[in-house]
Every structure is written in C-alpha cells, then in structure tokens.
Design a protein around this motif. Structure first.
Motif, short mmCIF file in Angstrom:
data_model
loop_
_atom_site.label_atom_id
_atom_site.label_comp_id
_atom_site.label_asym_id
_atom_site.label_seq_id
_atom_site.Cartn_x
_atom_site.Cartn_y
_atom_site.Cartn_z
N PRO A 133 0.83 -1.21 0.00
CA PRO A 133 0.00 0.00 0.00
C PRO A 133 0.86 1.26 0.00
O PRO A 133 1.93 1.29 0.62
N GLN A 134 0.40 2.27 -0.71
CA GLN A 134 1.11 3.53 -0.78
C GLN A 134 0.34 4.60 0.00
O GLN A 134 -0.89 4.67 -0.08
N HIS A 135 1.06 5.42 0.75
CA HIS A 135 0.44 6.50 1.52
C HIS A 135 1.24 7.78 1.30
O HIS A 135 2.47 7.75 1.19
N THR A 136 0.54 8.87 1.28
CA THR A 136 1.23 10.15 1.38
C THR A 136 1.46 10.43 2.86
O THR A 136 0.82 9.82 3.74
N VAL A 137 2.38 11.33 3.15
CA VAL A 137 2.64 11.69 4.54
C VAL A 137 1.36 12.19 5.20
O VAL A 137 1.00 11.80 6.32
N THR A 138 0.63 13.03 4.48
CA THR A 138 -0.60 13.61 5.04
C THR A 138 -1.64 12.54 5.31
O THR A 138 -2.26 12.51 6.38
N SER A 139 -1.86 11.65 4.33
CA SER A 139 -2.91 10.64 4.49
C SER A 139 -2.58 9.67 5.62
O SER A 139 -3.46 9.24 6.37
N PHE A 140 -1.28 9.32 5.78
CA PHE A 140 -0.91 8.39 6.84
C PHE A 140 -1.09 9.04 8.21
O PHE A 140 -1.59 8.41 9.15
N LEU A 141 -0.71 10.30 8.34
CA LEU A 141 -0.83 10.97 9.63
C LEU A 141 -2.28 11.19 10.03
O LEU A 141 -2.59 11.34 11.22
#
Length: 257
Positions: A133-141
């Motif tokens: 899975p791929q996450h952006t920093v914003t979406s993960f936080l």
C-alpha cells in the motif's frame, strides 16, 4: 479429506512442514513430520509435551492460516496442562518459509542434513501476490493510531518476505531472480568465495500497475488493484486466478526443473 489425520500418519507420503506463530509466547513454531527430529516423539526432557506426530494436520493448517483480524486464533494443546494460541505463520519471520525449509533440509538439527549444491537441492517457492500500500505523509498521519499500527505490521511482514528472498537468491542460484531494491539489485550470483548452496526459483505476482503491465501485459486500474489486494473479497478470486495464470506462463518453464 484430511479429517483427523495426524502429522505422523503413514498416509502422509512426503515430508511436511507447517509454520505458525504461537502468539501467547511470541514464538514461531514449525510442525514437521521427520521421524528423526527431536520433537517427533515425546522429548525425554519434557515428557508432558505433545509430540509432533500427534498433532492433527487440519488443526495446525487452521493455525497456520489464522490471519490476524480476518480469522480467530487457533488453540492447540501443546502439553498435558497447557494450550497454545496460534496465528498465521505470515506474522513470523517465515512469511516466505522457503528460507526455513532450506535450513531444515541441510541442517542435522532438524534430522535431515541433506547435501547442498544446485545439483542436489532445488527449492521452488510459490507466492500469493505482493501488494505494498502507498500513503502520502498527510494521508498516513490522518489515520487513527490503531490503523497506523496495522499498516506498520503489514509493512514489516512484507519486509521479512523480501529479506528471505534476498538471502535465498544470495545463497543460491536463480535463473529468474527478483530485484530486491534499486541498490542491492537481485544479489544473485554474489556469494563470495563459495559455491551456491541450492537452486532457487520464486514464482509470484506483484499487485502493482506498472509491474503487471510490463511483465504480463495486464492493464489494471488503481481502484481494481486496491480491491484485488483485499483478502476478504472472494468475488475477486477469478480475476486473481486469471492474472496468476498469465504470470505463470511467463515465469514457469520446463528448463527450470
């Protein structure tokens, strides 16, 4: 039908090893049927322990596939007094158990001690699909801490799989090695001052749009890919099977055997 057949049954006509994680003690277990192994019969130093030969195959298979959050852990009687709680072996170092099996086959500690070398030992490992899975920093936080922890665990499971892959390709010889990362490459044929220990081939599929397109010519949308990666979507089995067959036509050839 497996029924109530046990690991030591005469009807099991080949070597069999099943990995699971005993979650109550945090230790990986390997149930196997070599009659020369230490725990096949009741060990002399622990006569109350259950012997490997007496475990029901269906129960240890159920334990080995008890993926956390999808299936309940499996309770198994491990001594006359205690029951162990087991989950999927994928959350142990043996997500790809091929490295474990290579160790078992060549080690006298497990009762085998087979001779090494590509002319003596071939290992064929079949994966069930790789999805990262791929996450952006914003979406993960923005995720709740519980989901962050789950994603971290899933990432660690994938890391152990790639670590095993790297070691196996480094110690063995592969006709179609997988790239481990952009720095290490495949590590194939790089074992210093020693002959390869075995022949090793890994058959698998990456649930990645670019990989699918370039390796098997399959065009999959990102939305479909996210659904394909979900373990609890049985309606996607036919689509996954189709992709697996396409990959097999590219990866599996008679000259490998």
């Amino acid at each position: 039908m497996i029924g109530h057949r046990r690991l030591g049954s005469d009807e099991v006509r080949t070597g069999l090893a099943i990995a699971a994680k005993r979650i109550d003690t945090g230790s990986p277990w390997v149930f196997h049927n070599n009659p020369r192994s230490k725990y096949f019969d009741p060990p002399e130093d622990d006569p109350g322990a259950f012997a490997n030969r007496d475990y029901e195959i269906a129960q240890i298979l159920r334990a080995s596939t008890a993926a956390p959050t999808y299936f309940e852990p499996e309770e198994i009687q491990v001594t006359e007094e205690f029951r162990g709680l087991f989950v999927d072996g994928g959350v142990s170092p043996y997500n790809n158990p091929a490295l474990l099996l290579a160790t078992m086959a060549t080690s006298k500690a497990y009762g085998y001690g087979w001779p090494s070398g590509p002319e003596n030992l071939s290992i064929f490992s079949v994966g069930t699909g790789i999805y990262t899975p791929q996450h952006t920093v914003t979406s993960f936080l923005r995720l709740p801490s519980s989901l962050q922890a789950i994603h971290a665990l899933e990432s660690m499971i994938t890391d152990t799989m790639w670590q095993a892959q790297a070691i196996l390709q480094w110690l063995g010889t592969s006709q179609n090695p997988w790239e481990i990362d952009s720095e290490a490459g495949t590590l194939a044929n790089e074992l210093p001052a020693a002959p390869p220990l075995f022949k090793y081939e890994r058959f698998d599929i990456k649930l990645d749009r670019e990989w699918l397109r370039s390796n098997i010519g399959a065009d999959v949308t990102q939305k479909e890919l996210e659904v394909l990666a979900q373990l609890d979507r049985p309606e996607m089995v036919d689509r996954l099977l189709g992709l697996a067959r396409q990959a097999a036509r590219q990866q599996v050839h008679a000259n490998l055997f």
